[in-house]
Design a protein around this motif. Structure first.
Motif, short mmCIF file in Angstrom:
data_model
loop_
_atom_site.label_atom_id
_atom_site.label_comp_id
_atom_site.label_asym_id
_atom_site.label_seq_id
_atom_site.Cartn_x
_atom_site.Cartn_y
_atom_site.Cartn_z
N THR A 210 49.24 69.04 65.81
CA THR A 210 50.58 68.47 65.72
C THR A 210 50.76 67.38 66.79
OG1 THR A 210 51.46 70.18 67.19
CG2 THR A 210 51.50 70.62 64.83
N VAL A 211 51.86 66.61 66.65
CA VAL A 211 52.08 65.44 67.50
C VAL A 211 53.17 65.75 68.52
CG1 VAL A 211 52.79 63.02 67.54
CG2 VAL A 211 51.39 63.88 65.66
N LEU A 212 52.89 65.48 69.80
CA LEU A 212 53.84 65.72 70.88
C LEU A 212 54.54 64.46 71.34
CD1 LEU A 212 51.76 68.19 73.09
CD2 LEU A 212 53.38 68.73 71.28
N SER A 213 53.85 63.32 71.29
CA SER A 213 54.43 62.07 71.77
C SER A 213 53.60 60.91 71.26
CB SER A 213 54.49 62.05 73.31
OG SER A 213 55.06 60.84 73.77
N MET A 214 54.21 59.72 71.21
CA MET A 214 53.50 58.52 70.79
C MET A 214 53.96 57.32 71.59
SD MET A 214 53.30 58.75 66.61
CE MET A 214 55.06 58.93 66.39
N ALA A 215 53.11 56.31 71.67
CA ALA A 215 53.45 55.03 72.28
C ALA A 215 52.54 53.98 71.69
CB ALA A 215 53.30 55.07 73.80
N THR A 216 53.01 52.74 71.66
CA THR A 216 52.19 51.64 71.18
C THR A 216 52.13 50.55 72.24
OG1 THR A 216 54.09 50.55 70.14
CG2 THR A 216 52.80 52.05 68.77
N THR A 217 51.10 49.73 72.15
CA THR A 217 51.02 48.55 73.00
C THR A 217 51.97 47.50 72.43
OG1 THR A 217 49.17 47.69 71.70
CG2 THR A 217 48.64 49.01 73.65
N THR A 218 52.56 46.71 73.30
CA THR A 218 53.50 45.67 72.87
C THR A 218 52.85 44.31 73.03
OG1 THR A 218 54.46 45.56 75.09
CG2 THR A 218 55.46 47.09 73.54
N ALA A 219 53.59 43.27 72.66
CA ALA A 219 53.04 41.91 72.71
C ALA A 219 52.71 41.49 74.14
CB ALA A 219 54.03 40.93 72.10
N SER A 220 53.48 41.97 75.10
CA SER A 220 53.27 41.58 76.49
C SER A 220 52.11 42.37 77.09
CB SER A 220 54.54 41.85 77.31
OG SER A 220 54.33 41.54 78.66
#
Length: 471
Positions: A210-220
């Motif tokens: 299961t998934v606890l947290s997520m994040a993505t890289t941004t343009a900067s």
């Protein structure tokens, strides 16, 4: 003044407009407006459209923003789409450059369908995208465009969404603590999406995780291609890892910080429940905490994902006044936490964390009430307080109950030492009596709030106030 050779005359629905080729070129090469050459009032270019709508678009090209404080209507967006201006128009509604926390004002209350209150909200990263809003309510994920003129909903198989990331106005990613995989929510019928593209991203080491947290890289400061970081925990809760996915190919490319639980030693392998990407430092923040008979304990780690997937560049074990929540700021080069026992805010300078690193060093400086923090730590309080903390641009936001406080870095006068210190203020004119905040997000010039038991999302904006003050 423009020369007569550069003046363009247009007859729009029987009304004459005059502008210049330079103004029309701001529409971009893909717009038919950019290809219009000079013409005289006696032989104008003709467009069978609404002159009132075209006047708004021409004003937008001249000033770079809509002068009206209210969001554009669906009719105006349709007219903008005809001239390939809809993307630029939406992006101009909520620019990050217009974000000012003390100028944030409630701008919209967005009702959601169904009988389930929103559990998570997020805003599309702006730039590079318009700041569209995405909210999860039950197993449904709804996307509002940046103009708040239209919405699209996607039904997921998740019983309830706990983690939500907006990748673009057309794509969001949803996860749950009691259902396996990261689920892709597509808000448009994009013909470029291959039939072989997956609808669910899983941890290959434990497909039922299961998934606890997520994040993505941004343009900067983002790597190319863009990445998704997802914290997975196995169904038996005896292993966890952060998996890195390539968002272009939707395939896993790395596994970071895998942990295994042996016996009853749960505290030795606490999974990451908060992820954040620091593009300017190329570091991933991964933090997790655990409540037990002895109170709240947790780990905070910083990973250089290009250097090592097993050894963090810095880590700290939290016991006394462990964090209720943690965040990191590129602009301030610091990690911030809000104490689970004290509700006070602490700061750790990223520039000093490399001097020895490791567990056992005390990196934190209380920027709030130090005496209150010390008293709370010595009291042995064991329960969490539900506070939230987030960093956006060069500000730090803390949600305590129903209210939002903001911390800003200010420089003291030379006679006071010239040092930079953090000062606290409140968002909004007065303390709120509304229900507590259960989720929030920042993007462009906006702040989105979801409150307990409310079937709507509050949208606050500082750009609308700026437009109203500077017509």
């Amino acid at each position: 003044m423009a020369s007569a050779a550069a003046v363009v005359s247009l007859n729009v629905g029987g009304e004459l407009f005059q502008t210049t080729t330079a103004t029309l070129s701001r529409a971009g090469a893909s717009s038919p407006l950019a290809s219009l050459g000079p013409s005289s009032p006696s032989a104008p270019h003709f467009h069978d459209g609404d002159p009132r709508l075209f006047a708004h678009l021409l004003s937008f090209l001249r000033h770079g923003r809509l002068l009206a404080p209210s969001p554009p209507s669906a009719a105006l967006l349709a007219e903008a789409r005809h001239f390939a201006l809809d993307g630029a128009l939406l992006a101009s509604l909520s620019p990050a450059s217009a974000f000012a926390p003390l100028s944030l004002r409630p701008s919209a209350l967005l009702p959601l369908t169904g009988r389930v209150a929103p559990s998570v909200v997020t805003l599309c990263p702006s730039p590079p995208h318009p700041a569209s809003l995405v909210a999860a309510h039950g197993g449904v994920v709804t996307c509002f465009d940046a103009a708040l003129a239209s919405r699209t909903s996607v039904l997921t198989p998740l019983p309830a969404v706990d983690s939500l990331v907006a990748v673009s106005p057309a794509l969001a990613l949803a996860g749950a603590r009691d259902f396996p995989g990261v689920h892709l929510c597509r808000f448009s019928d994009d013909a470029s999406v291959a039939s072989t593209d997956p609808d669910v991203l899983s941890w290959l080491g434990s497909p039922s995780a299961t998934v606890l947290s997520m994040a993505t890289t941004t343009a900067s400061g983002a790597p190319s291609p863009p990445w998704l970081f997802s914290s997975f925990e196995s169904a038996r809760r005896n292993s966890s890892a952060v998996v890195v996915f390539d968002l272009n190919s939707l395939s896993p490319v790395a596994e970071i910080g895998r942990k295994e639980v042996f016996g009853a030693d749960v505290e030795a392998a606490i999974p990451a429940t908060k992820l954040a990407w620091l593009g300017g430092h190329s570091l991933l923040l991964a933090a997790g905490s655990h409540s037990g008979p002895a109170g709240v304990v947790g780990d905070i780690r910083l990973w250089d994902v290009r250097a090592s997937a097993t050894v963090p560049v810095w880590e700290v074990r939290e016991k006394e006044d462990c964090f209720a929540d943690v965040a990191a700021s590129d602009a301030l080069s610091a990690v911030f936490k809000v104490g689970a026992a004290s509700s006070e805010v602490f700061m750790a300078d990223l520039r000093r964390l490399g001097d020895g690193g490791g567990i056992g060093l005390e990196p934190w400086v209380c920027i709030g009430d130090g005496q209150k923090a010390a008293a709370a730590a010595s009291s042995g309080r064991k329960e969490r307080n539900g506070c939230r903390i987030e960093c956006y641009c060069s500000w730090v936001f803390v949600a305590q109950g129903a209210d939002v406080e903001v911390w800003s870095q200010v420089e003291l006068a030379p006679e006071a030492g010239g040092k930079k210190v953090m000062r606290r203020n409140w968002v909004g004119s007065e303390l709120s009596t509304k229900p507590k905040i259960v989720s929030w997000a920042f993007g462009g010039s906006r702040m989105a709030l979801a409150r307990a038991d409310k079937l709507s999302v509050e949208l606050w904006d500082s750009a609308t106030a700026a437009i109203g003050a500077n017509p």
